[in-house]
Enzyme design. Structure first.
Site, PDB file in Angstrom:
ATOM      1  CB  SER A 254      -0.906   0.014   1.230  1.00 57.76           C
ATOM      2  OG  SER A 254      -0.114   0.297   2.366  1.00 57.76           O
ATOM      3  CE  LYS A 255      -2.215   6.621  -2.607  1.00 53.88           C
ATOM      4  NZ  LYS A 255      -3.613   6.915  -2.324  1.00 53.88           N
ATOM      5  NE  ARG A 256       0.413   0.427   5.770  1.00 51.66           N
ATOM      6  CZ  ARG A 256       0.974  -0.680   6.192  1.00 51.66           C
ATOM      7  NH1 ARG A 256       2.117  -0.635   6.829  1.00 51.66           N
ATOM      8  NH2 ARG A 256       0.391  -1.836   5.977  1.00 51.66           N
TER       9      ARG A 256
END
Ligand code: GLU
Length: 483
Positions: A254-256
């Site tokens: 994911s984005k993190r």
């Protein structure tokens, strides 16, 4: 139904039937992300390796979530990566009639039926099942009612209730599903649109897709799709489910874990071939080899070497691979990718760009690094970094720079060896070490203290630019000592 190829000879037909046909069917509800790009890549490489065909299909029947901006973004990302398609993009939203034809065929043969259970009733039954600790499942209320169409009716597939369905997966091996776990799924919603599992099967059948490689988040859909192939009496494609890409902490990517969209990497100065190299290696291997050109991947890619364990996305490794591709590409190959970044530094010139690039290839991890590093070559006037100027452009070096200027004026050529000899002479005459001369010269030529090798940059800049920049530095020293 479908578009059977019109061929003359049996041999041709044989070959045509066996040709690998893969597809990439993104849902246009966002940008093309890293995981999707890897799936596209596997299918594309397989088609290219086998001399087959790669088909692009946009799965846009979910009207609420699909946007034309997403379609554009996905196509742009694929084009940037160099993933080209032989057919399509097909749009599911334009194929409703085809789905209806197949639905009618299933209804006519009793393999599908109309269901008029209201969403409210179904929801209530679902809740009751959950409260009893049972797995909610359609209870077959309308299964044998023989209903015809009425407003609000959906079409359900009559799914076998006993036995098993085996997904013979080329990556995971055989995966067995109990048919009683699979209820009569809706294949057409009350608004007339097909549901995902049905549309995919009809598309894959009518587009003659014989190899389906996708993320293993779809594995649970595959037994349903197999049952639909059986009901429609079409042979199954080869199925392969690739483990999902994970973040460094083994959770779903994911984005993190870093930028997720393909074009974000383009904008951060990555080369498409580097991203391709990195993405393929997240799930496929060829001995211990890490670095691959795209041609090499096409030559070597095969389903057998797709791994069973999930690849972990590691941005540092991607950066390192990018640096390697920058290093091993030719300046001519880099040039078109570098140009947009050069523009940001207002560099439009093509003049001696390739030579300049060559001096920066081993020093740049991204194209942004490279563009930054190239800027000094193209400046009309060099602006000195303050610290660099006060440390190196001092009155006591003026004479040395003047001496160098004279020698360079009369140097026979301007290649690196000649320049080195000029410096050696100057070192002997002044008793100064190389660094004591080279750093002020570097500041004069580039404005700063970090650059490729001094002889390299001098030779690329050429005599006229070097002389005029040395003159400017001498003038700078003079004017600063006057104040
Ligand atoms: N539209 C589906 C997705 O984007 C395609 C799945 C498939 O390959 O069948 O996940």
């Amino acid at each position: 139904m479908g578009g059977e190829p019109k061929l003359q000879k049996d041999g041709d037909l044989d070959k045509e039937m066996k040709k690998t046909r893969t597809r990439f069917p993104p849902s246009p509800s966002g940008y093309l992300h890293i995981g999707g790009a890897r799936t596209a890549l596997f299918n594309w490489l397989l088609a290219r390796h086998d001399g087959g065909e790669f088909i692009l299909r946009i799965e846009d029947t979910d009207v609420a979530r699909s946007t034309s901006e997403s379609v554009d973004a996905i196509l742009e990302a694929l084009e940037w990566l160099g993933i080209d398609w032989d057919e399509g993009p097909y749009f599911q939203s334009q194929r409703i009639e085809i789905y209806n034809e197949y639905i009618q065929k299933l209804i006519d043969t009793g393999k599908a039926y109309y269901c008029t259970c209201t969403p409210e009733t179904l929801e209530e039954k679902r809740k009751t099942a959950l409260a009893r600790g049972e797995k909610p499942k359609y209870d077959g209320t309308c299964r044998d009612k023989g209903l015809s169409w009425s407003p609000g009716a959906v079409v359900r597939f009559r799914s076998p209730q006993t036995g098993t369905t085996v997904v013979e997966d080329v990556i995971k091996g055989n995966v067995v599903f109990e048919n009683r776990e699979l209820d009569d799924l809706i294949i057409q919603r009350s608004d007339g649109t097909p549901t995902y599992n049905f549309a995919v099967v009809v598309d894959d059948i009518s587009m003659n897709i014989n190899t389906v490689i996708r993320g293993d988040d779809h594995l649970n859909n595959t037994p349903r799709q197999i049952l639909l192939y059986n009901a429609l009496e079409y042979p199954l494609p080869v199925f392969g489910h690739v483990p999902m890409v994970l973040g460094s902490d083994r959770s779903r990517l994911s984005k993190r874990h870093g930028a997720m969209s393909v074009t974000a990497y383009r904008d951060m100065g990555y080369l498409p071939q580097a991203l391709i190299n990195y993405l393929v290696r997240l799930g496929w291997s060829y001995g211990n080899q890490e670095f691959f050109t795209v041609d090499e991947l096409i030559e070597k890619f095969s389903l057998e070497n797709i791994g069973r364990s999930a690849g972990m996305f590691n941005p540092e490794k991607l950066l390192a691979i990018n640096a390697e591709h920058i290093r091993f590409s030719s300046p001519e190959e880099l040039l078109p990718h570098l140009k947009p970044f050069l523009k940001e530094f207002n560099i439009e010139s093509d003049e001696y760009l390739c030579q300049a690039i060559r001096t920066l290839q081993t020093r740049s991890k991204t194209l942004i690094d490279m563009a930054k590093g190239a800027a000094f070559y193209f400046r009309e006037r060099i602006e000195y970094e303050e610290k660099a100027a006060s440390k190196f452009l001092r009155p006591q070096i003026k004479g040395v720079l003047q001496g160098l200027l004279q020698k360079l004026k009369s140097a026979s050529t301007f290649d690196e060896t000649t320049l080195e000899n000029v410096f050696v002479e100057l070192m002997e005459e002044t008793g100064l070490k190389l660094g004591k001369i080279a750093q002020p010269v570097r500041v004069a030529l580039t404005g700063g203290t970090v650059s490729p090798g001094i002889f390299e940059i001098m030779s690329v800049l050429g005599r006229d630019r070097v002389l005029s920049r040395l003159h400017a530095a001498i003038r700078f020293i003079e004017s600063s000592s006057e104040n």
